[in-house]
Design an enzyme around this catalytic site. Sequence first.
Site, PDB file in Angstrom:
ATOM      1  N   THR A  72       5.944  -0.806   3.165  1.00  0.00           N
ATOM      2  CA  THR A  72       5.610   0.183   4.191  1.00  0.00           C
ATOM      3  C   THR A  72       6.138  -0.202   5.565  1.00  0.00           C
ATOM      4  O   THR A  72       6.498  -1.337   5.824  1.00  0.00           O
ATOM      5  CB  THR A  72       4.087   0.385   4.272  1.00  0.00           C
ATOM      6  OG1 THR A  72       3.467  -0.825   4.684  1.00  0.00           O
ATOM      7  CG2 THR A  72       3.517   0.837   2.931  1.00  0.00           C
ATOM      8  N   ASP A  73       6.137   0.798   6.446  1.00  0.00           N
ATOM      9  CA  ASP A  73       6.535   0.565   7.844  1.00  0.00           C
ATOM     10  C   ASP A  73       5.277   0.451   8.708  1.00  0.00           C
ATOM     11  O   ASP A  73       4.156   0.391   8.189  1.00  0.00           O
ATOM     12  CB  ASP A  73       7.474   1.673   8.329  1.00  0.00           C
ATOM     13  CG  ASP A  73       6.838   3.058   8.284  1.00  0.00           C
ATOM     14  OD1 ASP A  73       5.588   3.172   8.181  1.00  0.00           O
ATOM     15  OD2 ASP A  73       7.590   4.041   8.368  1.00  0.00           O
ATOM     16  N   LEU A  74       5.439   0.453  10.019  1.00  0.00           N
ATOM     17  CA  LEU A  74       4.293   0.305  10.923  1.00  0.00           C
ATOM     18  C   LEU A  74       3.277   1.438  10.803  1.00  0.00           C
ATOM     19  O   LEU A  74       2.104   1.252  11.106  1.00  0.00           O
ATOM     20  CB  LEU A  74       4.776   0.208  12.372  1.00  0.00           C
ATOM     21  CG  LEU A  74       5.412  -1.122  12.760  1.00  0.00           C
ATOM     22  CD1 LEU A  74       5.999  -1.035  14.175  1.00  0.00           C
ATOM     23  CD2 LEU A  74       4.405  -2.246  12.676  1.00  0.00           C
ATOM     24  N   ILE A 118       3.421   3.999   5.886  1.00  0.00           N
ATOM     25  CA  ILE A 118       4.060   4.817   4.860  1.00  0.00           C
ATOM     26  C   ILE A 118       5.276   4.074   4.300  1.00  0.00           C
ATOM     27  O   ILE A 118       5.812   3.169   4.931  1.00  0.00           O
ATOM     28  CB  ILE A 118       4.454   6.220   5.378  1.00  0.00           C
ATOM     29  CG1 ILE A 118       5.470   6.130   6.504  1.00  0.00           C
ATOM     30  CG2 ILE A 118       3.219   6.986   5.832  1.00  0.00           C
ATOM     31  CD1 ILE A 118       5.993   7.481   6.981  1.00  0.00           C
TER      32      ILE A 118
END
Length: 131
Positions: free
Chosen positions: A14-16, A19
């Site tokens: 995931t990203d920040l 997601i």
Amino acid sequence: MNHRFEIRVYYEDTDLAGIVYYANYLKFIERARTEWVRGLGIDQSRLKSEQDIVFAVRRVEAEYLTPARFDDLLTVETRLEELRGARIAIFQTVRREDAACFEARVELVALSGAGRPQRLPQALRTALTRA
């Protein structure tokens, strides 16, 4: 017939925003393609060592539909669309339950170790069309 491969979304995927990072969908569908081919009885290591054939992605058309998030259980569906000479076209969908998160049409090409297109051997064509 669709091949199905399940994958869990880990924190590292995931990203920040929590997601799935867009490039990781390509990793997910690559893993699913590998398992699809393995499930058909095709040993890619033997194909390389005995027939000097490897697969390379020639083209990907991707559509991001809805985000997947940390801890989601996803299913990657893989379906053969077309077989021609040295090319294989497949369609892959990443789903969370009934919702499609990502779709891609992937074109693969069979290459020799020297990087030249290689016609798919008949046994390989037969295995792929059985799917």
